[in-house]
Design an enzyme around this catalytic site. Structure first.
Site, PDB file in Angstrom:
ATOM      1  N   GLY A  68     -82.511  81.049 -44.294  1.00  0.00           N
ATOM      2  CA  GLY A  68     -82.823  79.816 -45.001  1.00  0.00           C
ATOM      3  C   GLY A  68     -82.072  79.795 -46.321  1.00  0.00           C
ATOM      4  CD  GLN A  73     -81.793  80.607 -52.088  1.00  0.00           C
ATOM      5  OE1 GLN A  73     -82.199  79.967 -51.116  1.00  0.00           O
ATOM      6  NE2 GLN A  73     -81.728  81.929 -52.093  1.00  0.00           N
ATOM      7  CB  CYS A 121     -85.102  86.122 -51.922  1.00  0.00           C
ATOM      8  SG  CYS A 121     -84.453  84.601 -52.635  1.00  0.00           S
ATOM      9  CG  LEU A 122     -79.834  84.894 -48.755  1.00  0.00           C
ATOM     10  CD1 LEU A 122     -79.053  83.664 -48.280  1.00  0.00           C
ATOM     11  CD2 LEU A 122     -79.274  86.159 -48.149  1.00  0.00           C
ATOM     12  CG  HIS A 163     -88.474  82.154 -49.223  1.00  0.00           C
ATOM     13  ND1 HIS A 163     -88.716  83.463 -49.592  1.00  0.00           N
ATOM     14  CD2 HIS A 163     -87.229  81.874 -49.697  1.00  0.00           C
ATOM     15  CE1 HIS A 163     -87.680  83.939 -50.266  1.00  0.00           C
ATOM     16  NE2 HIS A 163     -86.763  82.988 -50.340  1.00  0.00           N
ATOM     17  CD  GLU A 164     -85.116  79.048 -48.065  1.00  0.00           C
ATOM     18  OE1 GLU A 164     -84.545  78.685 -49.121  1.00  0.00           O
ATOM     19  OE2 GLU A 164     -85.044  80.205 -47.618  1.00  0.00           O
ATOM     20  CG  HIS A 167     -85.623  79.277 -53.336  1.00  0.00           C
ATOM     21  ND1 HIS A 167     -85.268  80.083 -54.391  1.00  0.00           N
ATOM     22  CD2 HIS A 167     -85.519  80.054 -52.220  1.00  0.00           C
ATOM     23  CE1 HIS A 167     -84.968  81.298 -53.949  1.00  0.00           C
ATOM     24  NE2 HIS A 167     -85.115  81.304 -52.638  1.00  0.00           N
TER      25      HIS A 167
END
Length: 205
Positions: A68, A73, A121-122, A163-164, A167
């Site tokens: 995702g 991001q 997480c990226l 999660h997204e 963000h």
């Protein structure tokens, strides 16, 4: 991703091959960059610029090998995320993966069940921590043409949606942790295997 079976949850403005052919990979912003800690603005214009952004997000997610990715991001403070994610935490080889994007997402919990699972997480490369999330949700929003969409998700897919959306609200999974857990996760960060936006270590929380 020709090696996996993909279900397109919503109209993605073209399949993954379409996005990969026209999108460009952008570096990932990491924890400490202010854009990650501020709520994103609603998308108000649905057109070529938004479609290009979504394609870039799919390519950037593929480069970083994520499931995702939220727009902030890659440094764009707009409420949109993309995903290519299985439903099961086991990610079995024959499992159907879900692909799509959601513009201006709102997550609704659709059951009482919760799950405690490791989450990464990226934007926090190399680190993981256990986070409690709702096990079943529906994310509502819009597609690239501005049409309303509602996408249900369970287990890992539900976690991805939450999660997204976090963000886009200016929150990281780190914000669900105790101060001690957060410190441990930040200490576990490692050199990412994908391009990132340089952030001065002194600005990290």
């Amino acid at each position: 991703m020709s090696e996996i079976a993909v279900h397109y949850d919503i109209a993605t403005g073209g399949d993954l091959a379409h996005h990969y052919a026209r999108g460009e990979s952008r570096p990932i912003t990491v924890v400490g960059n202010p854009v990650l800690h501020q709520p994103c603005a609603d998308v108000t214009e649905f057109g070529d610029d938004l479609a290009r952004l979504v394609s870039d997000m799919f390519v950037s997610m593929r480069t970083a090998r994520g499931v995702g990715l939220a727009a902030n991001q890659i440094g764009v403070p707009l409420r949109v995320f993309v995903y290519l994610c299985p439903e099961s935490y086991q990610r079995s080889e024959d499992e159907l993966w879900h692909a799509g994007h959601v513009v201006n997402p709102v997550v609704e919990t659709t059951g009482d069940d919760t799950g405690d699972h490791p989450e990464g997480c990226l934007s926090v490369p190399g680190a993981q921590a256990v986070v409690r999330r709702a096990a079943q949700v529906t994310v509502r929003g819009f597609d690239l043409a501005g049409n309303p969409v509602a996408v249900p998700g369970r287990d890992l897919l539900a976690r991805c949606f939450q999660h997204e959306t976090d963000h886009l609200n200016g929150r990281l999974y780190l914000d669900h942790l105790t101060p001690e857990e957060r410190e441990t996760a930040l200490a576990e960060m490692s050199e990412p295997a994908y391009p990132v936006v340089t952030t001065d270590a002194a600005t990290r929380p």
